[in-house]
Write a protein that holds these residues in place. Structure first.
Motif, PDB file in Angstrom:
ATOM      1  N   ASP A   3       8.506  99.188  80.369  1.00 39.59           N
ATOM      2  CA  ASP A   3       8.435  99.140  79.251  1.00 39.59           C
ATOM      3  C   ASP A   3       7.524  98.887  78.159  1.00 39.59           C
ATOM      4  O   ASP A   3       6.282  98.300  78.039  1.00 39.59           O
ATOM      5  CB  ASP A   3       9.652  97.942  79.255  1.00 39.59           C
ATOM      6  N   ARG A   4       7.164  99.506  77.017  1.00 40.74           N
ATOM      7  CA  ARG A   4       6.622  99.935  75.843  1.00 40.74           C
ATOM      8  C   ARG A   4       5.892  98.376  75.181  1.00 40.74           C
ATOM      9  O   ARG A   4       4.868  98.014  75.480  1.00 40.74           O
ATOM     10  CB  ARG A   4       7.356 100.411  75.054  1.00 40.74           C
ATOM     11  N   ARG A   5       7.214  97.294  75.405  1.00 34.88           N
ATOM     12  CA  ARG A   5       7.242  95.768  75.138  1.00 34.88           C
ATOM     13  C   ARG A   5       5.848  95.717  76.162  1.00 34.88           C
ATOM     14  O   ARG A   5       5.620  94.698  75.593  1.00 34.88           O
ATOM     15  CB  ARG A   5       8.748  95.657  74.745  1.00 34.88           C
ATOM     16  N   TRP A  17      -3.261  96.208  81.172  1.00 27.41           N
ATOM     17  CA  TRP A  17      -2.481  96.775  81.511  1.00 27.41           C
ATOM     18  C   TRP A  17      -2.150  98.342  81.411  1.00 27.41           C
ATOM     19  O   TRP A  17      -2.653  98.108  80.298  1.00 27.41           O
ATOM     20  CB  TRP A  17      -1.687  95.441  81.265  1.00 27.41           C
ATOM     21  N   PRO A  18      -1.753  99.243  82.293  1.00 25.03           N
ATOM     22  CA  PRO A  18      -1.728  98.593  83.539  1.00 25.03           C
ATOM     23  C   PRO A  18      -3.462  99.139  83.615  1.00 25.03           C
ATOM     24  O   PRO A  18      -3.932  99.147  82.567  1.00 25.03           O
ATOM     25  CB  PRO A  18      -1.269 100.208  83.992  1.00 25.03           C
ATOM     26  N   ALA A  19      -3.988  98.909  85.414  1.00 28.74           N
ATOM     27  CA  ALA A  19      -4.765  98.908  85.951  1.00 28.74           C
ATOM     28  C   ALA A  19      -4.901  99.679  87.084  1.00 28.74           C
ATOM     29  O   ALA A  19      -5.960  99.730  87.719  1.00 28.74           O
ATOM     30  CB  ALA A  19      -5.617  97.778  86.178  1.00 28.74           C
ATOM     31  N   GLY A  20      -4.109 100.578  87.561  1.00 29.89           N
ATOM     32  CA  GLY A  20      -3.936 101.283  88.845  1.00 29.89           C
ATOM     33  C   GLY A  20      -3.563 101.076  89.720  1.00 29.89           C
ATOM     34  O   GLY A  20      -3.406  99.393  89.801  1.00 29.89           O
ATOM     35  N   ARG A  99      15.771  93.888  79.137  1.00 30.04           N
ATOM     36  CA  ARG A  99      16.119  94.282  78.584  1.00 30.04           C
ATOM     37  C   ARG A  99      17.575  94.364  78.071  1.00 30.04           C
ATOM     38  O   ARG A  99      18.275  94.343  77.099  1.00 30.04           O
ATOM     39  CB  ARG A  99      15.368  95.631  77.995  1.00 30.04           C
ATOM     40  N   SER A 100      18.360  93.964  79.250  1.00 32.30           N
ATOM     41  CA  SER A 100      19.995  93.194  79.459  1.00 32.30           C
ATOM     42  C   SER A 100      19.991  92.288  79.270  1.00 32.30           C
ATOM     43  O   SER A 100      20.916  92.079  80.575  1.00 32.30           O
ATOM     44  CB  SER A 100      20.057  94.775  80.180  1.00 32.30           C
ATOM     45  N   GLY A 184      11.876  91.345  68.338  1.00 33.31           N
ATOM     46  CA  GLY A 184      11.270  93.152  68.776  1.00 33.31           C
ATOM     47  C   GLY A 184      10.396  92.891  69.544  1.00 33.31           C
ATOM     48  O   GLY A 184       8.470  93.707  70.035  1.00 33.31           O
ATOM     49  N   ALA A 185       9.936  91.448  70.229  1.00 32.21           N
ATOM     50  CA  ALA A 185       8.806  91.770  71.902  1.00 32.21           C
ATOM     51  C   ALA A 185      10.057  91.407  72.809  1.00 32.21           C
ATOM     52  O   ALA A 185      11.165  91.353  72.920  1.00 32.21           O
ATOM     53  CB  ALA A 185       8.483  90.286  71.354  1.00 32.21           C
TER      54      ALA A 185
END
Length: 224
Positions: A3-5, A17-20, A99-100, A184-185
């Protein structure tokens, strides 16, 4: 769980993040500056999706990587000494996000954290806190928001013993999560691995357990 947020929150909060895949020890200046409550948190971490990032002060990162030798368990055991806090202890918690949020009816109202009705444990959160009150205006339950950064806000909930069993906590958490999303967070929720009651609240509020973990460090109780 991409999720972009969430990505922006973790990248900001942890420093990377992320770091593999695997374990990654990251040196971040965020671990040397005050956090959401004005305290400095010398170690925080998140693990999920096959990757674990442990964030510590930059000047201790090399020593921590050497002490860990690629093992998360070894790292957690040795971090107090590496960070020159031998009496502290590390811990793992369940890390949840959503997100829900559950479509539960609101249970409270937002009031300034400095309002006289706000209990002491909620005051350090600052801003506004979410309260459920009885017919006489007395406090029953509440949610505070740990504003780690502008991308991720962690929710913390507490209910008076006499008010438990009414579903207030889950309704307040879902209500607060909706507000965080509207701003927005991404809302996050952490709880101890063995805290069954908190896990139940999280699930009911729409925060599933996807197998992610959070890591931190606590100092020993102060004498006196």
């Amino acid at each position: 769980m991409y999720d972009r947020r969430l990505y922006l929150h973790l990248a900001t909060w942890l420093g990377q993040w992320p770091a593999g895949p695997g374990l990654h020890v990251v040196g971040s200046v965020r671990r040397t500056t005050p956090g959401w409550d004005g305290q400095v948190y010398a170690m925080v971490g998140v693990g999920g999706g096959g990757s674990t990032v442990i964030s510590i002060p930059p000047d201790r990162a090399v020593a921590a990587r050497m002490a860990a030798a690629g093992s998360l368990g070894r790292l957690l055991a040795r971090l107090p000494a590496v960070l020159h806090r031998p009496d502290s202890r590390t811990y793992r918690a369940v890390f949840r996000t959503t997100r829900s949020p559950a479509r539960l009816p609101p249970a409270g109202e937002w009031v300034p954290a400095g309002d006289p009705v706000v209990p002491d444990w909620l005051r350090p959160f600052g801003g506004e806190v979410l309260l459920a009150r009885d017919v006489d205006g007395g406090y029953l339950a509440g949610v505070g928001i740990k504003r780690h950064d502008r991308h991720g806000h962690e929710l913390a909930v507490g209910t008076e013993p006499a008010a438990r069993g009414r579903g207030l906590a889950r309704r307040l958490v879902a209500q607060a999560a909706r507000r965080v999303l509207d701003e927005g967070a991404i809302p996050t929720y952490l709880h101890a691995v063995d805290n069954v009651a908190s896990a139940r609240v999280a699930r009911a509020a729409g925060f599933p357990d996807r197998g992610w973990s959070a890591y931190g460090m606590v100092d020993p109780p102060q004498a006196g």
